[in-house]
Design a protein around this motif. Structure first.
Motif, PDB file in Angstrom:
ATOM      1  N   GLN A  22      -1.751 -38.783 -46.117  1.00 34.36           N
ATOM      2  CA  GLN A  22      -1.238 -39.886 -45.281  1.00 34.36           C
ATOM      3  C   GLN A  22      -0.792 -39.304 -43.942  1.00 34.36           C
ATOM      4  O   GLN A  22       0.388 -39.230 -43.643  1.00 34.36           O
ATOM      5  CB  GLN A  22      -0.068 -40.578 -45.992  1.00 34.36           C
ATOM      6  CG  GLN A  22      -0.422 -41.210 -47.302  1.00 34.36           C
ATOM      7  CD  GLN A  22      -1.286 -42.451 -47.111  1.00 34.36           C
ATOM      8  OE1 GLN A  22      -1.087 -43.228 -46.202  1.00 34.36           O
ATOM      9  NE2 GLN A  22      -2.274 -42.603 -47.970  1.00 34.36           N
ATOM     10  N   SER A  23      -1.762 -38.886 -43.128  1.00 30.03           N
ATOM     11  CA  SER A  23      -1.451 -38.122 -41.921  1.00 30.03           C
ATOM     12  C   SER A  23      -1.129 -38.972 -40.701  1.00 30.03           C
ATOM     13  O   SER A  23      -0.714 -38.440 -39.683  1.00 30.03           O
ATOM     14  CB  SER A  23      -2.621 -37.192 -41.583  1.00 30.03           C
ATOM     15  OG  SER A  23      -3.782 -37.953 -41.310  1.00 30.03           O
ATOM     16  N   ALA A  24      -1.308 -40.286 -40.771  1.00 29.31           N
ATOM     17  CA  ALA A  24      -1.059 -41.144 -39.609  1.00 29.31           C
ATOM     18  C   ALA A  24       0.431 -41.226 -39.305  1.00 29.31           C
ATOM     19  O   ALA A  24       1.244 -41.474 -40.183  1.00 29.31           O
ATOM     20  CB  ALA A  24      -1.620 -42.538 -39.841  1.00 29.31           C
ATOM     21  N   VAL A  25       0.767 -41.009 -38.046  1.00 28.56           N
ATOM     22  CA  VAL A  25       2.137 -41.157 -37.575  1.00 28.56           C
ATOM     23  C   VAL A  25       2.282 -42.499 -36.860  1.00 28.56           C
ATOM     24  O   VAL A  25       3.297 -43.162 -36.964  1.00 28.56           O
ATOM     25  CB  VAL A  25       2.523 -39.993 -36.636  1.00 28.56           C
ATOM     26  CG1 VAL A  25       3.909 -40.189 -36.058  1.00 28.56           C
ATOM     27  CG2 VAL A  25       2.439 -38.658 -37.374  1.00 28.56           C
ATOM     28  N   GLY A  26       1.241 -42.895 -36.164  1.00 29.47           N
ATOM     29  CA  GLY A  26       1.271 -44.158 -35.439  1.00 29.47           C
ATOM     30  C   GLY A  26      -0.087 -44.455 -34.861  1.00 29.47           C
ATOM     31  O   GLY A  26      -1.023 -43.672 -35.007  1.00 29.47           O
ATOM     32  N   GLY A  27      -0.203 -45.579 -34.227  1.00 27.07           N
ATOM     33  CA  GLY A  27      -1.465 -45.934 -33.597  1.00 27.07           C
ATOM     34  C   GLY A  27      -1.419 -47.326 -33.031  1.00 27.07           C
ATOM     35  O   GLY A  27      -0.407 -48.012 -33.075  1.00 27.07           O
ATOM     36  N   GLY A  28      -2.558 -47.732 -32.487  1.00 28.82           N
ATOM     37  CA  GLY A  28      -2.627 -49.061 -31.904  1.00 28.82           C
ATOM     38  C   GLY A  28      -3.960 -49.291 -31.256  1.00 28.82           C
ATOM     39  O   GLY A  28      -4.952 -48.654 -31.594  1.00 28.82           O
ATOM     40  N   GLY A  29      -3.982 -50.169 -30.301  1.00 27.49           N
ATOM     41  CA  GLY A  29      -5.222 -50.449 -29.609  1.00 27.49           C
ATOM     42  C   GLY A  29      -5.212 -51.785 -28.920  1.00 27.49           C
ATOM     43  O   GLY A  29      -4.172 -52.402 -28.711  1.00 27.49           O
ATOM     44  N   ARG A  30      -6.407 -52.203 -28.598  1.00 32.07           N
ATOM     45  CA  ARG A  30      -6.634 -53.438 -27.875  1.00 32.07           C
ATOM     46  C   ARG A  30      -6.912 -54.547 -28.875  1.00 32.07           C
ATOM     47  O   ARG A  30      -7.665 -54.342 -29.830  1.00 32.07           O
ATOM     48  CB  ARG A  30      -7.841 -53.208 -26.980  1.00 32.07           C
ATOM     49  CG  ARG A  30      -8.183 -54.285 -26.073  1.00 32.07           C
ATOM     50  CD  ARG A  30      -7.866 -53.949 -24.685  1.00 32.07           C
ATOM     51  NE  ARG A  30      -8.154 -55.194 -23.977  1.00 32.07           N
ATOM     52  CZ  ARG A  30      -8.479 -55.265 -22.738  1.00 32.07           C
ATOM     53  NH1 ARG A  30      -8.556 -54.169 -22.029  1.00 32.07           N
ATOM     54  NH2 ARG A  30      -8.717 -56.411 -22.188  1.00 32.07           N
ATOM     55  N   TYR A  31      -6.309 -55.705 -28.696  1.00 26.90           N
ATOM     56  CA  TYR A  31      -6.569 -56.808 -29.618  1.00 26.90           C
ATOM     57  C   TYR A  31      -6.678 -58.136 -28.884  1.00 26.90           C
ATOM     58  O   TYR A  31      -5.910 -59.054 -29.084  1.00 26.90           O
ATOM     59  CB  TYR A  31      -5.565 -56.889 -30.768  1.00 26.90           C
ATOM     60  CG  TYR A  31      -4.122 -56.636 -30.412  1.00 26.90           C
ATOM     61  CD1 TYR A  31      -3.295 -57.673 -30.002  1.00 26.90           C
ATOM     62  CD2 TYR A  31      -3.576 -55.364 -30.526  1.00 26.90           C
ATOM     63  CE1 TYR A  31      -1.970 -57.453 -29.701  1.00 26.90           C
ATOM     64  CE2 TYR A  31      -2.253 -55.134 -30.225  1.00 26.90           C
ATOM     65  CZ  TYR A  31      -1.453 -56.183 -29.814  1.00 26.90           C
ATOM     66  OH  TYR A  31      -0.139 -55.960 -29.518  1.00 26.90           O
ATOM     67  N   ASP A  32      -7.703 -58.191 -28.027  1.00 29.87           N
ATOM     68  CA  ASP A  32      -8.016 -59.453 -27.364  1.00 29.87           C
ATOM     69  C   ASP A  32      -8.393 -60.454 -28.451  1.00 29.87           C
ATOM     70  O   ASP A  32      -9.100 -60.140 -29.386  1.00 29.87           O
ATOM     71  CB  ASP A  32      -9.193 -59.267 -26.396  1.00 29.87           C
ATOM     72  CG  ASP A  32      -8.892 -58.236 -25.317  1.00 29.87           C
ATOM     73  OD1 ASP A  32      -7.711 -57.926 -25.108  1.00 29.87           O
ATOM     74  OD2 ASP A  32      -9.846 -57.733 -24.703  1.00 29.87           O
ATOM     75  N   GLY A  33      -7.927 -61.659 -28.350  1.00 31.42           N
ATOM     76  CA  GLY A  33      -8.253 -62.683 -29.327  1.00 31.42           C
ATOM     77  C   GLY A  33      -7.178 -62.895 -30.377  1.00 31.42           C
ATOM     78  O   GLY A  33      -7.194 -63.909 -31.071  1.00 31.42           O
ATOM     79  N   LEU A  34      -6.251 -61.978 -30.514  1.00 26.95           N
ATOM     80  CA  LEU A  34      -5.209 -62.139 -31.537  1.00 26.95           C
ATOM     81  C   LEU A  34      -4.323 -63.351 -31.235  1.00 26.95           C
ATOM     82  O   LEU A  34      -3.990 -64.120 -32.136  1.00 26.95           O
ATOM     83  CB  LEU A  34      -4.358 -60.879 -31.656  1.00 26.95           C
ATOM     84  CG  LEU A  34      -3.231 -60.941 -32.691  1.00 26.95           C
ATOM     85  CD1 LEU A  34      -3.780 -61.189 -34.089  1.00 26.95           C
ATOM     86  CD2 LEU A  34      -2.411 -59.658 -32.664  1.00 26.95           C
ATOM     87  N   SER A  35      -3.962 -63.518 -29.970  1.00 26.98           N
ATOM     88  CA  SER A  35      -3.124 -64.650 -29.593  1.00 26.98           C
ATOM     89  C   SER A  35      -3.767 -65.969 -30.001  1.00 26.98           C
ATOM     90  O   SER A  35      -3.103 -66.845 -30.561  1.00 26.98           O
ATOM     91  CB  SER A  35      -2.846 -64.621 -28.090  1.00 26.98           C
ATOM     92  OG  SER A  35      -2.044 -65.707 -27.703  1.00 26.98           O
ATOM     93  N   GLU A  36      -5.065 -66.106 -29.745  1.00 22.50           N
ATOM     94  CA  GLU A  36      -5.759 -67.337 -30.132  1.00 22.50           C
ATOM     95  C   GLU A  36      -5.806 -67.502 -31.647  1.00 22.50           C
ATOM     96  O   GLU A  36      -5.696 -68.610 -32.155  1.00 22.50           O
ATOM     97  CB  GLU A  36      -7.208 -67.363 -29.603  1.00 22.50           C
ATOM     98  CG  GLU A  36      -7.325 -67.384 -28.096  1.00 22.50           C
ATOM     99  CD  GLU A  36      -7.706 -66.031 -27.528  1.00 22.50           C
ATOM    100  OE1 GLU A  36      -8.695 -65.955 -26.780  1.00 22.50           O
ATOM    101  OE2 GLU A  36      -7.009 -65.034 -27.841  1.00 22.50           O
ATOM    102  N   MET A  37      -5.947 -66.393 -32.378  1.00 22.32           N
ATOM    103  CA  MET A  37      -6.000 -66.457 -33.844  1.00 22.32           C
ATOM    104  C   MET A  37      -4.726 -67.067 -34.425  1.00 22.32           C
ATOM    105  O   MET A  37      -4.766 -67.699 -35.479  1.00 22.32           O
ATOM    106  CB  MET A  37      -6.206 -65.059 -34.446  1.00 22.32           C
ATOM    107  CG  MET A  37      -7.622 -64.528 -34.309  1.00 22.32           C
ATOM    108  SD  MET A  37      -7.788 -62.786 -34.842  1.00 22.32           S
ATOM    109  CE  MET A  37      -7.215 -62.829 -36.510  1.00 22.32           C
TER     110      MET A  37
END
Length: 165
Positions: A22-37
């Motif tokens: 379980q090596s992930a400490v954090g992350g993220g990205g682009r999420y165009d369209g989430l607001s509409e969802m």
């Protein structure tokens, strides 16, 4: 990567090899369209998250020693709005002086707030109500002995520093 369906285009992840599978400490990205969802307007977006517990584990794996207090030393219990204002200032001052202090948020009565103070592991509780503040004092309760004494509002920080130092 993150495995979340709402990400579009760019995603990123922070990992640390010293954390095992379980090596992930954090992350993220682009999420165009989430607001509409979720019923909002079209809104190009980017975001990220960082796991505090994973970050602490990564720092420990690097040999970084953290000076994290193991328990709450002081728990403030305001009874009324004026007490909330005054004690919030004292909590801030205690924290600035390195004393692990918590505050009874919400509208709990004395009994519920003192239960929370007890659960927090605090050594001392500061209790203040309208009558106390009118007299220029707060009540300082030793959570181990049960002894309670009146201490001047302006002396409480110095008193706690002396008792805990």
């Amino acid at each position: 990567m993150r495995g979340l369906d709402y990400y579009t285009r760019t995603t990123f992840e922070f990992v640390h090899d010293g954390l095992g599978s379980q090596s992930a400490v954090g992350g993220g990205g682009r999420y165009d369209g989430l607001s509409e969802m979720i019923g909002g307007p079209a809104l190009p977006s980017v975001g990220w998250a960082l796991g505090v517990d994973r970050t602490v584990l990564a720092l420990e794996a690097e040999g970084v020693e953290l000076d994290i207090p193991s328990t709450t030393a002081v728990f403030a219990v305001p009874l009324g709005e004026e007490a909330r204002r005054v004690l919030f200032g004292k909590v801030t001052e205690l924290r600035k002086n390195g004393i692990a202090t918590d505050f009874s948020y919400g509208g709990k009565g004395l009994k519920g707030a003192m239960k929370n103070a007890n659960r927090s592991g605090a050594r001392y509780a500061i209790v203040a109500g309208e009558r106390d503040l009118a007299d220029g004092v707060v009540q300082l309760k030793d959570m181990e002995s049960g002894e309670q004494t009146a201490v001047g509002v302006n002396e409480i920080v110095a008193e706690l520093e002396a008792r805990l130092g």
